[in-house]
Design an enzyme around this catalytic site. Sequence first.
Site, PDB file in Angstrom:
ATOM      1  N   LEU A 101       0.831  -1.202   0.000  1.00  0.00           N
ATOM      2  CA  LEU A 101       0.000   0.000   0.000  1.00  0.00           C
ATOM      3  C   LEU A 101       0.867   1.255   0.000  1.00  0.00           C
ATOM      4  CD1 LEU A 101      -2.891  -0.882   2.485  1.00  0.00           C
ATOM      5  CD2 LEU A 101      -2.961  -0.808  -0.009  1.00  0.00           C
ATOM      6  N   GLY A 110     -10.540  10.560   4.551  1.00  0.00           N
ATOM      7  CA  GLY A 110      -9.335   9.869   4.968  1.00  0.00           C
ATOM      8  C   GLY A 110      -8.402   9.610   3.809  1.00  0.00           C
ATOM      9  N   ASP A 235     -20.305  14.717 -12.996  1.00  0.00           N
ATOM     10  CA  ASP A 235     -18.919  15.133 -13.272  1.00  0.00           C
ATOM     11  C   ASP A 235     -18.325  14.263 -14.376  1.00  0.00           C
ATOM     12  OD1 ASP A 235     -16.570  16.529 -13.099  1.00  0.00           O
ATOM     13  OD2 ASP A 235     -15.940  15.688 -11.176  1.00  0.00           O
TER      14      ASP A 235
END
Length: 409
Positions: A101, A110, A235
Site C-alpha cells: 500500500l 481519509g 462530473d
Amino acid sequence: MSAAPHGCSNDTTLQTCSEESSGPLAEIIIPCVLVLSTVLVVGLIFCLLHKSKQRSQSVSAHFTNTGQQTVSLSAASVSTPKVWAALLPWEIPEECVLQGLEFWQTGRLGPICKGLLKKRDGVSSAVVVKSLQDGPNQTETKEFVEWVIFHATVCKHENVVRMLYCQTKHLPRCLILEACSPGNLLHFLWSLRNRDSNSVDSSPNLSERSVFLIAKQVAAGLDYLMSEHRLVHGDVAARNILIGPGLAARVSGLGVAFEGRRMDPAIRQRAAEVPLKWQAPERIMMQLSIDRSDVWSFGILLYELITLGSPPYPELDPLSVLPKLQGSYRMKRPVNCGGPLYDLMKYCWMWSFKDRPPFSAIIKLLDSSLHLASTTKICVPEVIDISEYNRRAGLPSELHVLPNIPKPD
C-alpha cells in the site's frame, strides 16, 4: 305637496334606502373575505412547503444488497444491525491480504492508497483503497458506511467502477475498488501524444473508431446509472473514466453522484464544485443537475477523446464560457473528427436540455455511425504541459496528481 310616507315606500326610495343600509355592511364583509382568503392561501403555501421539506428529508435512497435486503441510507439508520448485516457479504475475506500500500492522496474522509490485493491462490490484482480516518467522529463514520453501501448497490455494471470488498468490522474501515491499467483515461490520452511510432510501448493506438467504442461504453455506464438508480453522475469527464485492457472503459468518480442524492446544503455545495468548462448551461446558471446535463458533459468528453486530452474551449477563460454559449458559440470541429462524431457533439450541446438525446439514443447513434469512423491513428504532436492544461481547463492542480497503478503479479 304631501311628504312621502316614512320607511321608503316607493321604488326609487327603496333603492336608495337599500344602498344606504348595505354600505356599512359591505365595508365589514369585503375586508373580512379578503383577509380570510389571504390567510387560506398563505396557510396552503406553508403547508405545501412543509410537505416538500418532509419529502426532501425523507429522500434517503433505499438500496438493496445483492437484491435481497433493503437498507435505508438515512443518517439515523446506518448504525443499525440491518446495515451491518447488509455489508457482511462484502467484508474482505481473511485469506485476502493487502500488500504494497502506497499513499496516493487525501480523500475527504481519509487517506486513499494504491496497492495489491493478494488472494490465497497467490493471484494479485491492483486495487485502490479508500480509508476512513481513525477517530471518534460518528458523523463521518455514518457517511463512510453510506458511501460503502452506495458502491455495493451501484457498482454492478461492466462499465462502472467495480467494488471488490470493504472492511467495516474492525479498523481501519476501508473501501476496496478494482484498479485498471493503464488507468485514468485523461492520462492515457496524454501518453498517446507525440509518441514515436517505432516505440516498443505496448499501448494501443487510438483512432476515431476507438473513440466511438470507448464512448459507447461510457454512455452505457451512464445510462445504467440513470435507468437503474436514477443517478446523475454530475462530473462526466475523461479524468473520471478508467481505461483497462482492450480499451475497456468504466465510469468512476461517483462522489458527486453520491452527494447529489442528499439534501445537506453543504454537501450540495461540494457537489456543485465541478469545473465550469464541463458543465451544462442550466447547471452553471441554476445548479440544475439532470441526466441531460450529463449528456452535455458527455459531448465535452467526446472532444477530449478525439483531441487526445486537449482542454475544452482552449481559447476561452472559464468564466467567459457561459456568455459565449448564450451567444450560440460552440467549439469548432477538431482536426481528427469526422462529420458524424461532430454532429453528435453538437447534438449533446443543444442549449435546451429537452433537445439533447438520452444516453439510450446516443448508444444507438454511436452504433449506427461506427462504420463511418476513421481507423487512422489520431496524431496530436503537442505534448501536454500539466500546469498550462490546468490553467486553461480551470482545474486545480491536485486533481491530476493521479497514481501509477501497480501491475499485478
